[in-house]
Design a protein around this motif. Structure first.
Motif, short mmCIF file in Angstrom:
data_model
loop_
_atom_site.label_atom_id
_atom_site.label_comp_id
_atom_site.label_asym_id
_atom_site.label_seq_id
_atom_site.Cartn_x
_atom_site.Cartn_y
_atom_site.Cartn_z
N ILE A 1 20.81 7.57 46.81
CA ILE A 1 20.53 7.38 45.27
C ILE A 1 21.69 8.63 44.68
CG2 ILE A 1 19.30 8.27 43.06
CD1 ILE A 1 16.75 6.73 44.87
N ALA B 1 20.80 -2.51 49.04
CA ALA B 1 20.29 -1.08 48.57
C ALA B 1 19.36 -1.85 47.43
CB ALA B 1 21.30 -0.06 48.03
N ILE B 2 19.69 -2.70 46.66
CA ILE B 2 18.80 -3.24 45.56
C ILE B 2 17.78 -3.88 46.36
CG2 ILE B 2 18.95 -4.89 43.58
CD1 ILE B 2 21.88 -4.12 43.00
N ALA C 1 15.14 -2.72 40.41
CA ALA C 1 14.49 -3.15 41.67
C ALA C 1 13.25 -2.51 42.04
CB ALA C 1 15.58 -2.75 42.79
N ASN D 1 29.58 -0.13 40.36
CA ASN D 1 28.80 0.63 39.43
C ASN D 1 27.90 -0.02 38.61
OD1 ASN D 1 29.58 3.07 40.54
ND2 ASN D 1 31.17 3.46 39.12
N SER E 1 30.28 11.84 36.81
CA SER E 1 29.50 12.75 37.52
C SER E 1 30.56 13.77 38.45
CB SER E 1 28.68 11.73 38.58
OG SER E 1 29.47 11.80 39.81
N LEU F 1 23.93 14.02 33.74
CA LEU F 1 24.58 15.23 34.42
C LEU F 1 23.49 16.22 34.63
CD1 LEU F 1 28.16 15.04 33.18
CD2 LEU F 1 27.27 14.05 35.27
N ILE G 1 28.58 17.11 48.19
CA ILE G 1 28.96 15.60 48.66
C ILE G 1 29.22 15.41 50.04
CG2 ILE G 1 30.97 13.83 48.38
CD1 ILE G 1 31.40 14.70 45.74
N LYS H 1 35.85 8.93 45.22
CA LYS H 1 34.57 8.51 45.42
C LYS H 1 34.03 7.84 46.68
CE LYS H 1 33.51 10.42 41.43
NZ LYS H 1 32.80 10.20 40.33
N ASP I 1 27.02 12.96 52.19
CA ASP I 1 27.72 12.03 53.50
C ASP I 1 26.82 12.39 54.60
OD1 ASP I 1 29.25 10.86 51.43
OD2 ASP I 1 30.88 12.23 51.79
N LEU J 1 15.43 -1.40 47.77
CA LEU J 1 14.50 -0.80 46.87
C LEU J 1 13.31 -1.61 46.55
CD1 LEU J 1 17.22 1.14 45.04
CD2 LEU J 1 15.18 2.13 46.19
N MET K 1 19.74 -1.22 40.38
CA MET K 1 18.90 -0.28 41.65
C MET K 1 17.83 0.32 41.06
SD MET K 1 21.61 1.56 43.88
CE MET K 1 23.31 0.88 44.38
N VAL L 1 25.18 7.32 45.04
CA VAL L 1 25.38 6.25 43.67
C VAL L 1 25.79 6.85 42.50
CG1 VAL L 1 24.26 4.49 42.36
CG2 VAL L 1 23.99 4.52 44.72
N ILE L 2 24.99 7.99 42.19
CA ILE L 2 25.25 8.76 40.74
C ILE L 2 26.78 9.57 41.13
CG2 ILE L 2 24.70 10.65 39.77
CD1 ILE L 2 21.90 10.25 40.44
N ARG L 3 26.95 9.87 42.13
CA ARG L 3 28.28 10.23 42.39
C ARG L 3 29.44 9.33 42.18
NH1 ARG L 3 31.21 10.40 48.14
NH2 ARG L 3 30.59 8.11 47.75
N ASN L 4 29.26 8.16 42.43
CA ASN L 4 30.46 7.39 42.07
C ASN L 4 30.41 6.82 40.84
OD1 ASN L 4 30.96 7.13 44.95
ND2 ASN L 4 29.67 5.30 45.25
N LEU L 5 29.53 7.23 39.86
CA LEU L 5 29.66 6.85 38.48
C LEU L 5 30.65 8.06 37.98
CD1 LEU L 5 25.94 6.46 37.39
CD2 LEU L 5 27.56 4.65 37.86
N TYR M 1 25.67 -1.93 48.05
CA TYR M 1 24.61 -1.76 46.84
C TYR M 1 23.68 -2.91 46.71
CZ TYR M 1 27.23 1.96 44.55
OH TYR M 1 27.69 3.35 44.30
N LEU M 2 24.21 -4.21 46.83
CA LEU M 2 23.28 -5.36 47.05
C LEU M 2 22.24 -5.01 47.70
CD1 LEU M 2 25.62 -8.62 46.61
CD2 LEU M 2 24.24 -7.49 45.01
#
Ligand code: SF4
Ligand code: SF4
Ligand code: SF4
Lengths: 317, 157
Positions: B108, B65-66, A300, A291, B118, A11, B125, A136, B129, B69, A297, B111-115, B62-63
């Motif tokens: 990125i 994005a992987i 990758a 997640n 966070s 964080l 946000i 989210k 967006d 990347l 990611m 993605v962190i926001r979604n954890l 997400y897939l």
């Protein structure tokens, strides 16, 4: 300890630290993906104490009515025709389900306790998930989660697309057409009002006061406190009454912990379910699948670099 | 003959297809984050029902994005180590590269926001967006321009 440090790093230390930590603990994004249990506020709802008097329901309306929608009529025509108009403005008194004008209601369950037919009453509202998909996955940032775990939908920003409701395991947020920001944009083409739900009286909580429904309850059905403490209390209570817990692990953990003298399976069978009437089924962690890909990611680009470097060595050899 | 044609791009044909298909699915699943495909009947087209299922589009994004990347890292290193001596980035290459960097950076953070755990401020946000969406729109327009006018990422030095 390790997990706590990694979360903090994640964080506070920003991306670089996050990448390092996550890369070192693959597969272990779950370690990162854990809410701060001492910061999030949770409520314990002791179902066996509730008498169904609805004092909480009335208190919620009283305190929050200023936030209720005041839609303009006639509603702008929306295209295509399949877009549903959802209008509760003439049914503001409905209180046996969730609506934009009723964020809390009492669910009834007929169960047998020690061979005796008993009616249990269950206050139902937003569960305030620890990692709320409604927040989210909101594409506009209109739904937000406060640091104390409260999730709320900003009625000045919400466009009423109802995605939050679709991704909510309990279909909690409720839509009112004809109000909000979409009216100022392209009302016929995009948006459809504003979504409403319990905001855990966030202003009162910020002032150090209790949410209205907790304050008004004559039976002290609800207790509010830091999540870790509430979980402990819930377990102690469940042990004491030989009861059952709902909400601790549902959807990866919520900040509403129900304790019931009968199994939630039984309750779920007898309660009325449907539109605006949430179930009590087990719910898996909706955010977990995606997640869990977050770790991949980080790997990758490393894989990509390795492939390029491999090609280089093949060439130079 | 053949030689000259191959040299107009720094990327192999399969690489180019990989790039286009990944971008296609990222864009589609990305726009699927907004509740529009159901409303406008696109999700009713057989085979496209998944576009209205938010957890599915989220996962596919997400897939994508992987894959992207990994691809981007490969291309960057490939260019820096092997191709830079003989080729150089064009202006449109730099523009697209910069837009992609912005898209990746905002992505990125999202993605962190979604954890869980966070807790970005809501204005941050909203900024993420909107910039993610805005940069993608810009990237698509620039890419379309490049496609029509046959502008490549690199040229021979
Ligand atoms: S219960 Fe539904 S509306 Fe409430 S926080 Fe969870 S996902 Fe959001
Ligand atoms: S916490 Fe506040 S908004 Fe939520 S149900 Fe209770 S009174 Fe209503
Ligand atoms: S006020 Fe208390 S006892 Fe009355 S219905 Fe609400 S939670 Fe139950």
């Amino acid at each position: 300890m390790g997990q706590q440090i990694s979360r903090r790093l994640f964080l506070k230390g920003g991306l670089a630290a996050a990448a390092g930590v996550a890369a070192s603990s693959i597969p272990g994004t779950e370690a990162l993906a854990r809410p701060d249990e001492s910061k999030q506020l949770a409520t314990l709802i002791d179902i066996s104490k509730c008498t169904g008097c609805e004092a909480c329901v009335d208190a919620c309306s009283e305190v929050n009515s200023a936030k209720y929608p005041d839609p303009q009529k006639p509603f702008p025509k929306m295209y295509p025709n399949r877009v549903p108009v959802e209008d509760w403005s003439d049914k503001q008194d409905v209180n046996d389900r969730l609506t934009p004008y009723n964020w809390l209601y009492i669910q009834h369950a007929e169960v047998e306790i020690n061979g005796e037919e008993t009616e249990l009453t269950i206050p139902r509202r937003c569960m305030h998930c620890a990692n709320p998909p409604c927040v989210k996955l909101c594409p506009w940032g209109a739904a937000k989660q406060l640091e104390n775990g409260i999730s709320r939908i900003d009625s000045d920003l919400c466009l009423g697309g109802s995605k939050c409701k679709k991704v909510c395991p309990w279909d909690i947020p409720q839509r009112q057409t004809g109000t909000g920001l979409y009216l100022d944009l392209m009302p016929s083409m995009a948006g459809n009002g504003v979504m409403y739900k319990c905001d855990r009286c966030y202003e009162k909580v910020a002032e150090g006061e209790l949410p209205a429904c907790i304050e008004a309850c004559p039976e002290d059905v609800q207790t509010i406190g830091p999540r870790d403490e509430i979980i402990k209390k819930a377990h102690a209570l469940a042990k004491e009454i030989n009861g059952y817990i709902y909400g601790e692990n549902e959807n990866g953990g919520t900040n509403t912990i129900y304790v019931s003298p009968v199994p939630f399976e039984e309750l779920n069978k007898t309660i009325e379910k449907g539109k605006g009437k949430p179930h009590l089924e087990p719910v898996k962690d909706t955010m977990a699948q995606a997640n869990n890909l977050a770790a991949a990611m980080i790997v990758a680009p490393i894989a990509g670099i390795a492939a390029a470097v491999g090609k280089y060595y093949k060439r130079t050899r | 003959m053949n030689h000259g044609q191959r040299n107009t791009r720094a990327i192999s044909l399969p690489g180019r297809w990989f790039y286009l298909i990944t971008i296609f699915f990222l864009t589609l699943s990305g726009f699927g984050q907004m509740p529009i495909f159901k409303r406008y009947y696109i999700a009713d087209i057989p085979g496209l029902g998944w576009l209205a299922q938010f957890f599915v589009t989220h996962y596919i994004h997400y897939l994508g994005a992987i894959l992207f990347l990994a691809f981007a890292a490969y291309m960057i290193i490939d260019y820096l180590v092997l191709k830079r001596k003989s080729r150089q980035m064009t202006a449109t290459g730099y523009v697209r590269g910069a837009l992609l960097v912005g898209i990746l950076a905002s992505g990125i953070f999202l993605v962190i926001r979604n954890l869980a755990g966070s807790n970005f401020s809501s204005s941050f946000i909203i900024f993420l967006d909107l910039s993610h969406l805005g940069l993608v729109m810009a990237f698509l327009f620039v890419s379309l321009y490049c496609l029509i006018f046959k502008k490549h990422w690199t040229t021979e030095r």
